[in-house]
Motif scaffolding. Structure first.
Motif, PDB file in Angstrom:
ATOM      1  N   THR A 286       0.828  -1.205   0.000  1.00  0.00           N
ATOM      2  CA  THR A 286       0.000   0.000   0.000  1.00  0.00           C
ATOM      3  C   THR A 286       0.860   1.252   0.000  1.00  0.00           C
ATOM      4  O   THR A 286       1.830   1.360   0.749  1.00  0.00           O
ATOM      5  CB  THR A 286      -0.921   0.009   1.230  1.00  0.00           C
ATOM      6  N   VAL A 287       0.464   2.200  -0.845  1.00  0.00           N
ATOM      7  CA  VAL A 287       1.100   3.512  -0.857  1.00  0.00           C
ATOM      8  C   VAL A 287       0.207   4.449  -0.045  1.00  0.00           C
ATOM      9  O   VAL A 287      -0.946   4.688  -0.408  1.00  0.00           O
ATOM     10  CB  VAL A 287       1.269   4.041  -2.294  1.00  0.00           C
ATOM     11  N   THR A 288       0.738   4.944   1.054  1.00  0.00           N
ATOM     12  CA  THR A 288      -0.041   5.773   1.970  1.00  0.00           C
ATOM     13  C   THR A 288       0.379   7.227   1.847  1.00  0.00           C
ATOM     14  O   THR A 288       1.588   7.530   1.893  1.00  0.00           O
ATOM     15  CB  THR A 288       0.148   5.309   3.422  1.00  0.00           C
ATOM     16  N   ILE A 289      -0.611   8.102   1.701  1.00  0.00           N
ATOM     17  CA  ILE A 289      -0.339   9.544   1.615  1.00  0.00           C
ATOM     18  C   ILE A 289      -1.075  10.219   2.770  1.00  0.00           C
ATOM     19  O   ILE A 289      -2.313  10.174   2.851  1.00  0.00           O
ATOM     20  CB  ILE A 289      -0.816  10.141   0.271  1.00  0.00           C
ATOM     21  N   VAL A 312       4.543  10.579   1.970  1.00  0.00           N
ATOM     22  CA  VAL A 312       4.289   9.490   1.027  1.00  0.00           C
ATOM     23  C   VAL A 312       5.145   8.299   1.457  1.00  0.00           C
ATOM     24  O   VAL A 312       6.378   8.395   1.502  1.00  0.00           O
ATOM     25  CB  VAL A 312       4.633   9.893  -0.422  1.00  0.00           C
ATOM     26  N   SER A 313       4.501   7.189   1.778  1.00  0.00           N
ATOM     27  CA  SER A 313       5.236   6.006   2.250  1.00  0.00           C
ATOM     28  C   SER A 313       4.725   4.757   1.554  1.00  0.00           C
ATOM     29  O   SER A 313       3.601   4.722   1.037  1.00  0.00           O
ATOM     30  CB  SER A 313       5.096   5.858   3.769  1.00  0.00           C
ATOM     31  N   ASP A 314       5.571   3.747   1.527  1.00  0.00           N
ATOM     32  CA  ASP A 314       5.204   2.479   0.910  1.00  0.00           C
ATOM     33  C   ASP A 314       5.634   1.340   1.823  1.00  0.00           C
ATOM     34  O   ASP A 314       6.183   1.564   2.903  1.00  0.00           O
ATOM     35  CB  ASP A 314       5.829   2.342  -0.482  1.00  0.00           C
ATOM     36  N   GLU A 315       5.418   0.114   1.384  1.00  0.00           N
ATOM     37  CA  GLU A 315       5.749  -1.067   2.189  1.00  0.00           C
ATOM     38  C   GLU A 315       6.816  -1.911   1.513  1.00  0.00           C
ATOM     39  O   GLU A 315       6.891  -3.118   1.740  1.00  0.00           O
ATOM     40  CB  GLU A 315       4.479  -1.893   2.431  1.00  0.00           C
ATOM     41  N   GLY A 316       7.648  -1.286   0.696  1.00  0.00           N
ATOM     42  CA  GLY A 316       8.704  -2.012   0.000  1.00  0.00           C
ATOM     43  C   GLY A 316       9.935  -2.204   0.859  1.00  0.00           C
ATOM     44  O   GLY A 316       9.898  -2.060   2.086  1.00  0.00           O
ATOM     45  N   PRO A 317      11.065  -2.516   0.221  1.00  0.00           N
ATOM     46  CA  PRO A 317      12.306  -2.769   0.978  1.00  0.00           C
ATOM     47  C   PRO A 317      12.908  -1.507   1.575  1.00  0.00           C
ATOM     48  O   PRO A 317      13.790  -1.580   2.431  1.00  0.00           O
ATOM     49  CB  PRO A 317      13.239  -3.373  -0.079  1.00  0.00           C
ATOM     50  N   GLY A 318      12.459  -0.327   1.138  1.00  0.00           N
ATOM     51  CA  GLY A 318      13.004   0.913   1.672  1.00  0.00           C
ATOM     52  C   GLY A 318      14.345   1.281   1.060  1.00  0.00           C
ATOM     53  O   GLY A 318      14.825   0.642   0.117  1.00  0.00           O
ATOM     54  N   ALA A 363       9.558   4.118   6.637  1.00  0.00           N
ATOM     55  CA  ALA A 363       8.153   4.120   7.015  1.00  0.00           C
ATOM     56  C   ALA A 363       7.918   3.102   8.125  1.00  0.00           C
ATOM     57  O   ALA A 363       8.731   2.193   8.342  1.00  0.00           O
ATOM     58  CB  ALA A 363       7.290   3.794   5.796  1.00  0.00           C
ATOM     59  N   PRO A 364       6.809   3.215   8.853  1.00  0.00           N
ATOM     60  CA  PRO A 364       6.509   2.229   9.901  1.00  0.00           C
ATOM     61  C   PRO A 364       6.495   0.794   9.386  1.00  0.00           C
ATOM     62  O   PRO A 364       6.853  -0.134  10.111  1.00  0.00           O
ATOM     63  CB  PRO A 364       5.115   2.662  10.394  1.00  0.00           C
TER      64      PRO A 364
END
Length: 383
Positions: A286-289, A312-318, A363-364
Motif C-alpha cells: 500500500t502507498v499511503t499519503i 508518502v510512504s510504501d511497504e517495500g524494501p526501503g 516508514a513504519p
C-alpha cells in the motif's frame, strides 16, 4: 625595475602620500585579519618580499607562513603555467608595463604539479607609479573540478537518455514515410502512438534540464496560488487507477481542518508526481499519503497550523541507511536502474524554492517515507 631593486620600504614618490602603516595583525595593510578570508592571500611589498601569507594560503600551498614571510615572492610562491614557464618571470609585475593593474584568474601549477587558481592585483600609489603591493589570491581547484565532473555526468546522462527515444522516433517515421502503403491502419496507429510517447519522453527530459538549470542558478520562479493539496493528490491517484493500478493500493488520509496553502500548483503537481511514481515503481504494498497541518519549517512563524506536510510512504524494501544522504543528489537511482536520476533532485529544489523542507526515512512498515513541508502564508501582496 626588477624584484629587489625598487625604492626602499616607506619611500614615497614625488607628489604622493606615504602609505599608511597597516593595523596590528594586518601585515598586508588590508584593514582586516587576512586569516578570516576564505581564499588564500599572499601579499608582497614594494621590494617583492612576502609580508602576508594567510591560513588559507598555508592550506592550499602546504607552505608554512613563517617560512614564507620575508622571502622573495618567487621563492615563497613558485608558480609555473601549464607549459612549464616560471610565472613571475613571465609576468614580471615589478619590472613590466607600469599601466598593468593585475592578472586575471588562471590555472597555474604549484611545485609537484598541483593546480591552483591564481589572480593578482597590482597596487600603486598613483597611476603608472611603482608597485607598492602585489596582492595574490589563491583558490583550490577541487570544487571547480567537482562542478566540471557533475556537468560532464549530466551531459553524458542526457545524451544517453535522448538517444533512445530519438532513435525510435527517427526509425518509425522513416519506415512510415518509405512504406506507408504496406502497413495496416492498426500498425500505423501503433507506430504513431510509440512516436508520440517517445516525443513526450524527450519533452519531459528537456523540462527536467530547464528545472535543474533554474535550481542551480537560483532562478526557479514560484507563482503562488491557492492549492487544494488533497484534491491534487486525489487526481494523481485516479490517474494511476485509470492506468491499471488497483484502487486499494492507495490510502489517502487528510487531516481536517487544513490551513489555506499558497503554492505553485504546477510545481506541486511535479513534486507529487515524482514521489508517487517512486512509491509505485520501486515500493511494494500500500502507498499511503498523509496530509496534515503542522508547524512552519521557517523560524519566527506561528507554531500552529502554519504549514502543510505531505508524507508518502510504501511497504517495500526501503532505502539503505548508507544511501539516505544521497537520495536528493543528482543521478541517484537506488538499487533499480531506470530514469535519469534527476527527479528527487528537482523535487528538493522545488520544495526549497517554496521555503519548505523535505526529508527521507523509513516508514513504519519498513518501506521508504518521503515527507515535505510547505509554509502556507499567502503572497506578500495579499498580506
Amino acid at each position: 625595475m626588477s624584484v629587489g631593486t625598487s625604492s626602499a620600504p616607506g619611500a614615497r614618490d614625488a607628489g604622493s602620500r606615504p602609505a599608511a602603516p597597516p593595523p596590528s595583525g594586518d601585515p598586508g595593510g588590508l584593514g582586516m585579519d587576512p586569516d578570516h578570508l576564505p581564499d588564500g592571500l599572499v601579499v608582497a611589498d614594494e621590494q617583492g618580499r612576502v609580508v602576508c601569507f594567510n591560513a588559507a594560503a598555508e592550506r592550499i600551498t602546504a607552505v608554512r607562513a613563517r617560512d614564507a614571510l620575508g622571502q622573495p615572492l618567487e621563492k615563497a610562491l613558485p608558480l609555473e603555467d601549464l607549459e612549464g614557464r616560471r610565472w613571475w618571470q613571465l609576468t614580471d609585475p615589478y619590472g613590466g608595463l607600469a599601466i598593468r593593474v593585475g592578472q586575471p584568474e588562471r590555472n597555474l601549477l604549484l611545485p609537484g604539479g598541483r593546480e591552483v587558481l591564481v589572480c593578482a592585483r597590482y597596487v600603486r600609489t598613483r597611476p603608472t607609479g611603482p608597485l607598492r603591493r602585489l596582492v595574490v589570491t589563491l583558490r583550490d581547484t577541487e570544487a571547480r573540478r567537482r562542478t566540471e565532473r557533475s556537468h560532464a555526468e549530466l551531459i553524458a546522462t542526457v545524451a544517453h537518455e535522448l538517444r533512445s527515444p530519438l532513435t525510435s522516433v527517427k526509425g518509425f517515421t522513416a519506415t512510415l514515410l518509405a512504406k506507408w502503403e504496406r502497413f495496416t491502419d492498426d500498425q500505423k496507429r501503433l507506430m504513431l502512438e510509440t512516436v508520440d510517447a517517445d516525443a513526450d519522453r524527450v519533452t519531459r527530459l528537456i523540462a527536467e534540464l530547464l528545472d535543474i538549470s533554474r535550481i542551480d542558478s537560483g532562478r526557479l520562479e514560484v507563482r503562488r496560488q491557492p492549492v487544494d493539496i488533497g484534491a491534487a493528490v486525489g487526481r494523481h491517484i485516479q490517474a494511476y487507477v485509470a492506468a491499471g493500478q488497483p484502487a486499494d493500493r492507495f490510502l489517502l488520509r487528510v487531516q481536517q481542518p487544513l490551513p489555506d496553502l499558497w503554492a505553485d500548483p504546477d510545481k506541486i503537481d511535479q513534486v507529487l508526481s515524482n514521489l508517487l511514481e517512486n512509491a509505485v515503481r520501486h515500493g511494494e504494498g500500500t502507498v499511503t499519503i498523509d496530509i496534515t497541518a503542522t508547524a512552519s519549517p521557517r523560524e519566527g512563524e506561528p507554531a500552529e497550523y502554519a504549514a502543510t506536510s505531505v508524507t508518502v510512504s510504501d511497504e517495500g524494501p526501503g532505502i539503505p541507511e548508507e544511501s539516505m544522504n544521497r537520495v536528493f543528489t543528482r543521478f541517484w537511482r537506488g538499487s533499480k536502474r531506470g530514469g535519469t536520476g534527476l527527479g528527487l533532485y528537482i523535487v528538493k529544489g522545488i520544495v526549497e524554492a517554496h521555503g519548505g523542507t523535505i526529508t527521507v526515512g523509513r516508514a513504519p512498515g519498513a518501506g521508504a517515507e518521503f515527507r515535505f513541508t510547505l509554509p502556507v502564508a499567502a503572497p506578500a501582496y495579499l498580506a
